[in-house]
Write an enzyme that holds these catalytic residues in place. Structure first.
Site, PDB file in Angstrom:
ATOM      1  N   LYS A 140      -3.561   6.034  14.859  1.00 34.84           N
ATOM      2  CA  LYS A 140      -3.706   5.322  13.587  1.00 34.84           C
ATOM      3  C   LYS A 140      -5.190   5.320  13.176  1.00 34.84           C
ATOM      4  O   LYS A 140      -5.955   6.126  13.683  1.00 34.84           O
ATOM      5  CB  LYS A 140      -3.141   3.896  13.732  1.00 34.84           C
ATOM      6  CG  LYS A 140      -1.631   3.875  13.949  1.00 34.84           C
ATOM      7  CD  LYS A 140      -0.907   4.404  12.731  1.00 34.84           C
ATOM      8  CE  LYS A 140       0.577   4.555  12.977  1.00 34.84           C
ATOM      9  NZ  LYS A 140       1.258   5.247  11.871  1.00 34.84           N
TER      10      LYS A 140
ATOM     11  N   GLN B 145       5.278   9.299   6.708  1.00 30.94           N
ATOM     12  CA  GLN B 145       4.326  10.199   6.053  1.00 30.94           C
ATOM     13  C   GLN B 145       4.814  11.633   6.142  1.00 30.94           C
ATOM     14  O   GLN B 145       4.730  12.380   5.166  1.00 30.94           O
ATOM     15  CB  GLN B 145       2.943  10.056   6.691  1.00 30.94           C
ATOM     16  CG  GLN B 145       2.348   8.681   6.438  1.00 30.94           C
ATOM     17  CD  GLN B 145       1.020   8.464   7.132  1.00 30.94           C
ATOM     18  OE1 GLN B 145       0.524   9.337   7.835  1.00 30.94           O
ATOM     19  NE2 GLN B 145       0.456   7.292   6.949  1.00 30.94           N
TER      20      GLN B 145
ATOM     21  N   LYS C  10       0.842  -1.209   0.000  1.00 34.70           N
ATOM     22  CA  LYS C  10       0.000   0.000   0.000  1.00 34.70           C
ATOM     23  C   LYS C  10       0.875   1.257   0.000  1.00 34.70           C
ATOM     24  O   LYS C  10       0.622   2.196  -0.755  1.00 34.70           O
ATOM     25  CB  LYS C  10      -0.905  -0.052   1.244  1.00 34.70           C
ATOM     26  CG  LYS C  10      -1.907   1.054   1.341  1.00 34.70           C
ATOM     27  CD  LYS C  10      -3.128   0.629   2.127  1.00 34.70           C
ATOM     28  CE  LYS C  10      -2.902   0.525   3.623  1.00 34.70           C
ATOM     29  NZ  LYS C  10      -2.837   1.839   4.285  1.00 34.70           N
ATOM     30  N   SER C  11       1.901   1.278   0.838  1.00 34.57           N
ATOM     31  CA  SER C  11       2.775   2.461   0.897  1.00 34.57           C
ATOM     32  C   SER C  11       3.447   2.706  -0.445  1.00 34.57           C
ATOM     33  O   SER C  11       3.526   3.838  -0.919  1.00 34.57           O
ATOM     34  CB  SER C  11       3.877   2.245   1.950  1.00 34.57           C
ATOM     35  OG  SER C  11       3.339   2.233   3.228  1.00 34.57           O
TER      36      SER C  11
ATOM     37  N   ARG D 284      -7.475  12.485  12.726  1.00 36.20           N
ATOM     38  CA  ARG D 284      -6.030  12.223  12.880  1.00 36.20           C
ATOM     39  C   ARG D 284      -5.194  13.497  12.775  1.00 36.20           C
ATOM     40  O   ARG D 284      -5.564  14.440  12.091  1.00 36.20           O
ATOM     41  CB  ARG D 284      -5.605  11.169  11.852  1.00 36.20           C
ATOM     42  CG  ARG D 284      -6.344   9.859  12.087  1.00 36.20           C
ATOM     43  CD  ARG D 284      -5.949   8.797  11.115  1.00 36.20           C
ATOM     44  NE  ARG D 284      -4.559   8.400  11.249  1.00 36.20           N
ATOM     45  CZ  ARG D 284      -3.965   7.544  10.427  1.00 36.20           C
ATOM     46  NH1 ARG D 284      -4.630   7.017   9.420  1.00 36.20           N
ATOM     47  NH2 ARG D 284      -2.707   7.217  10.615  1.00 36.20           N
TER      48      ARG D 284
ATOM     49  N   ASP E 101       2.733  -0.934  11.796  1.00 35.59           N
ATOM     50  CA  ASP E 101       1.382  -1.341  11.372  1.00 35.59           C
ATOM     51  C   ASP E 101       1.029  -2.770  11.798  1.00 35.59           C
ATOM     52  O   ASP E 101      -0.107  -3.210  11.601  1.00 35.59           O
ATOM     53  CB  ASP E 101       1.247  -1.219   9.851  1.00 35.59           C
ATOM     54  CG  ASP E 101       1.225   0.238   9.415  1.00 35.59           C
ATOM     55  OD1 ASP E 101       0.947   1.115  10.261  1.00 35.59           O
ATOM     56  OD2 ASP E 101       1.489   0.503   8.227  1.00 35.59           O
TER      57      ASP E 101
ATOM     58  N   ARG F 145      -5.197   2.105  18.352  1.00 36.03           N
ATOM     59  CA  ARG F 145      -4.982   0.649  18.313  1.00 36.03           C
ATOM     60  C   ARG F 145      -4.586   0.046  19.660  1.00 36.03           C
ATOM     61  O   ARG F 145      -4.666  -1.174  19.827  1.00 36.03           O
ATOM     62  CB  ARG F 145      -3.966   0.293  17.223  1.00 36.03           C
ATOM     63  CG  ARG F 145      -4.572   0.472  15.839  1.00 36.03           C
ATOM     64  CD  ARG F 145      -3.638   0.115  14.721  1.00 36.03           C
ATOM     65  NE  ARG F 145      -4.351   0.154  13.448  1.00 36.03           N
ATOM     66  CZ  ARG F 145      -3.768   0.317  12.268  1.00 36.03           C
ATOM     67  NH1 ARG F 145      -2.443   0.446  12.190  1.00 36.03           N
ATOM     68  NH2 ARG F 145      -4.487   0.330  11.159  1.00 36.03           N
TER      69      ARG F 145
ATOM     70  N   ARG G 160      -7.060  -3.126   9.994  1.00 43.46           N
ATOM     71  CA  ARG G 160      -6.104  -4.068  10.607  1.00 43.46           C
ATOM     72  C   ARG G 160      -6.673  -4.704  11.881  1.00 43.46           C
ATOM     73  O   ARG G 160      -6.338  -5.831  12.219  1.00 43.46           O
ATOM     74  CB  ARG G 160      -4.768  -3.383  10.886  1.00 43.46           C
ATOM     75  CG  ARG G 160      -4.112  -2.879   9.599  1.00 43.46           C
ATOM     76  CD  ARG G 160      -2.632  -2.632   9.746  1.00 43.46           C
ATOM     77  NE  ARG G 160      -2.157  -1.708   8.743  1.00 43.46           N
ATOM     78  CZ  ARG G 160      -1.915  -2.024   7.467  1.00 43.46           C
ATOM     79  NH1 ARG G 160      -2.093  -3.251   7.036  1.00 43.46           N
ATOM     80  NH2 ARG G 160      -1.476  -1.109   6.611  1.00 43.46           N
TER      81      ARG G 160
ATOM     82  N   GLY H 261      -4.477   8.003   5.832  1.00 44.18           N
ATOM     83  CA  GLY H 261      -3.564   8.986   6.405  1.00 44.18           C
ATOM     84  C   GLY H 261      -2.390   9.230   5.469  1.00 44.18           C
ATOM     85  O   GLY H 261      -1.920  10.363   5.310  1.00 44.18           O
TER      86      GLY H 261
END
Ligand code: S3P
Length: 424
Positions: A333, A160, A13-14, A113, A306, A337, A379, A85
């Site tokens: 996140k 990020q 994904k990144s 966020r 993650d 989490r 997740r 994000g």
């Protein structure tokens, strides 16, 4: 029930976000193969379409017609980054350097966020950014500008933040550098290298000279280790399991999960190592093994960030106590989490103590089936599904539409490993 067979997982994904962004800003056409089909990345593609970039999205590949660094045009509506994000923060970096106005927003979770971490340095570079609570929360209204390079010292180890500032640096006059307190994932730097964008690294500082165009190049995306992690833990915990995951990215800034699981006693082999678009890739074979509790301190957080939801499941099933500290970033996140995993694992009978920057998980108590909530966090949903698989009795995970943000085929892949033929 055992998990057995061979499977692939979605593209990272990144890397997919970055490939779309850099493909849109390159000169010429890029074919991005094995891209992540999750909604998060599709939102990023949609954002560039709204800025006039032609993107053809096929089932196996995405074709991006880049028109160079000054190719974008003002979007005529809000740019919606959905649950991502990464999408919103990286796009903020790009939009800060445009000569137009844009508004970035996202879903309820994204709008909760912290955005100040990118808004601060982007303002320093010259962009005007307004947002709720002085720019701490999206929507972010960005009036782009001719940016100037800055030397930014980030208080958080965040890829990020680093990537947002470096992307803005592409448009800035002079040199932009980012120094981080610990090394976060370096996919942006690797993709810059792969595309021939000059970048220098000195310890924890990365620097870039701005305003240099670059040519498009095809980008084959490595499989996502964060998606593979659910099967690594599932197959470690479910007796008689033997699973091979083909073509997974094993960038050392991401492999905390492999090291931690091995330290917990997992049997994971890396085979057939290779390099794909500047990223190390391997096939991962995992077989069941008894796990033991572990202490995870601040030095291991960035490269595992993650994977804590699924690591919490591993810890709950391990013999002995697991203590996680220095992980307060987990609270900002897609969900908090620390709170969500503690609450959901407790429903299944685990002993979990929440701490401000981590948790203590008792371990060794067999999990019991329960009705669990995803809290809208992909997740958490996938982690609790794996917990349900190894628990006694039936488990229901509610509100699982969020899984599609990163891994739309999770369910199908998992079922594939539960079938006798084992072809995921
Ligand atoms: C990401 C960086 C990490 C990670 C996120 C993806 C990225 O966030 O948690 O899922 O692609 O740059 P932070 O930069 O907030 O640590």
């Amino acid at each position: 029930m055992a998990l057995r067979g061979t499977l692939t997982v979605p593209g990272d994904k990144s890397i997919t976000h970055r490939a779309i962004i850099l493909g849109a800003l390159a000169d010429g056409e890029s074919v991005i193969s094995n891209y992540c089909h999750g909604q998060d990345c599709l939102h990023t593609a949609q954002a560039f379409r709204a800025m006039g970039v032609l993107i053809d999205i096929g089932p196996d590949r995405m074709r991006v017609s880049g028109k160079g660094l000054s190719s974008l045009r003002e979007p005529d509506s809000l740019v919606d980054c959905g649950n991502s994000g990464t999408g919103i923060r990286l796009l903020a970096g790009v939009l800060a350097g445009q000569d137009f106005f844009s508004v970035l927003t996202g879903d309820e979770s994204t709008r909760r966020r912290p955005m100040g971490r990118v808004v601060g340095p982007l303002r320093e570079m010259g962009a005007q950014i307004a947002g709720r609570r002085g720019g701490e929360l999206a929507p972010l209204a960005i009036t782009g500008a001719r940016l100037r390079g800055i030397a930014y010292r980030s208080p958080v180890a965040s890829a990020q933040v680093k990537s947002s500032v470096l992307l803005a640096g592409l448009f800035a006059k002079g040199t932009t550098s980012v120094t981080e307190p610990a090394l976060s994932r370096d996919h942006t730097e690797r993709l810059f290298d792969y595309l021939g964008i000059p970048l220098t690294r000195h310890g924890l500082t990365v620097s870039l000279a701005g305003q240099r165009s670059f040519a498009a190049r095809d980008i084959p995306v490595a499989g996502d280790l964060s998606a593979a992690a659910f099967f690594l833990v599932g197959a470690s915990l479910a007796p008689d399991s033997d699973v091979t995951i083909i073509g997974v990215g094993v960038n050392p800034t991401r492999t905390g999960i492999l090291e931690i699981l091995r330290d917990m006693g997992a049997r994971i082999d890396l085979v057939n190592p290779r390099v794909q678009a500047g990223e190390p890739v391997a096939d991962l074979r995992v077989r069941s093994a008894p796990l033991r509790g572990i202490t995870i301190g601040p030095d291991r957080i960035p490269q595992t960030i993650d994977e804590f939801p699924i690591l919490c499941v591993a810890a709950a099933c391990a013999q002995g106590e697991t203590v996680i500290s220095g992980a307060s970033e987990l609270r900002v996140k897609e969900s908090d989490r620390i709170a969500t995993m503690a609450a959901e694992l407790r429903r299944m009978g685990a002993e979990v103590e929440e701490r401000p920057d981590g948790m203590r998980i008792g371990g060794g108590r067999p999990l019991k089936g329960a009705v669990c909530q995803s809290h809208g966090d992909h997740r958490v949903a996938m982690s609790m599904t794996i917990a349900g698989l190894v628990a006694s009795g039936e488990t229901t995970v509610e509100d699982t539409a969020c899984v599609a943000t990163s891994f739309p085929e999770f369910d199908k892949k998992l079922r594939g490993l539960l079938t006798p033929s084992g072809q995921g």
